[in-house]
Design an enzyme around this catalytic site. Structure first.
Site: not given
Ligand code: DX5
Ligand code: ZN
Length: 222
Positions: A12, A37, A39, A41, A71, A73, A142, A148-149, A181
């Protein structure tokens, strides 16, 4: 027929160093990442704002042949499908939770010739996705609350759904991959795979690991 035994690793870009976005995309591919990937948002559907179609377009220019897994969101994915198709997405995943015409949006994505995914938040029951399972290429379960990561893998809330989705797919002769994910490490990837997932998204555990090549190998072998 999709091959559900094929493990796909999707680093990601949320966890990449955007100061060197070009190098980071290439590093992920050269380290063995199968997909990138992305993301997206919007600050409404999730409590964070990341990037939009022009970012995806830059990534497409950097890695013309890569599979770009977008993806969304966002609260109104239906309003932005054309933009994310034009920017060069290879797959677009939309969430089941917001209020919009999901059937029509899935059709719009498929008619453009790319694949389509449907995503479920950890608290969303699998039943909500059931009417669409015959039309999608990827079911994204999910494993964290999106936004957030770097969050913790939510085993109890999500693994029963992965298992159930695997069962429904088999019983009904359906064709979707199961993707997870959030909080994916070698050990959680192993758990997810044992329940039936075959596409692993990982941000922190790829881009922020000391050895990305080794990290991706461990996700693949887990
Ligand atoms: C979460 C995202 C993920 C995120 C995953 O909102 O959809 O794709 O980047 O990050 P990690 O691997 O750090 O949990
Ligand atoms: Zn994602």
């Amino acid at each position: 027929m999709a091959n559900f035994n094929q493990r796909i690793i999707a680093p990601s870009l949320l966890a990449a160093n955007w100061k060197n976005l070009g190098d980071e995309c290439i590093r992920a591919i050269n380290s063995g990442g199968d997909w990138l990937h992305l993301d997206v948002m919007d600050g409404h559907f999730v409590r964070n704002i990341s990037f939009g179609p022009s970012f995806v377009k830059h990534v497409r220019e950097i890695v013309p042949d890569a599979f770009l897994d977008t993806h969304l969101m966002i609260e109104r994915p239906d309003n932005y499908i054309e933009a994310f198709i034009e920017s060069g997405s290879s797959n677009i995943t939309i969430h089941v939770e917001p209020k919009y015409d999901i059937n029509k949006t899935i059709k719009k994505i498929k008619d453009s010739g790319i694949s389509v995914g449907l995503a479920l938040n950890p608290e969303t029951p699998l039943e909500i996705a059931q009417p669409f399972l015959g039309q999608i290429d990827i079911l994204l379960i999910m494993t964290v609350v999106p936004g957030f990561g770097g969050q913790q893998f939510m085993n109890d809330a999500t693994m029963p759904k992965v298992k159930e989705a695997t069962k429904i797919r088999e019983e009904n002769d359906l064709n979707f991959h199961i993707q997870v994910d959030g909080g994916i490490t070698a050990s959680t990837a192993k758990i997810a795979a044992e329940h039936g997932a075959n596409i692993m998204v990982a941000g922190t555990n790829t881009f922020r690991s000391t050895d990305m090549k080794l990290a991706i190998k461990e996700l693949r072998d887990a």
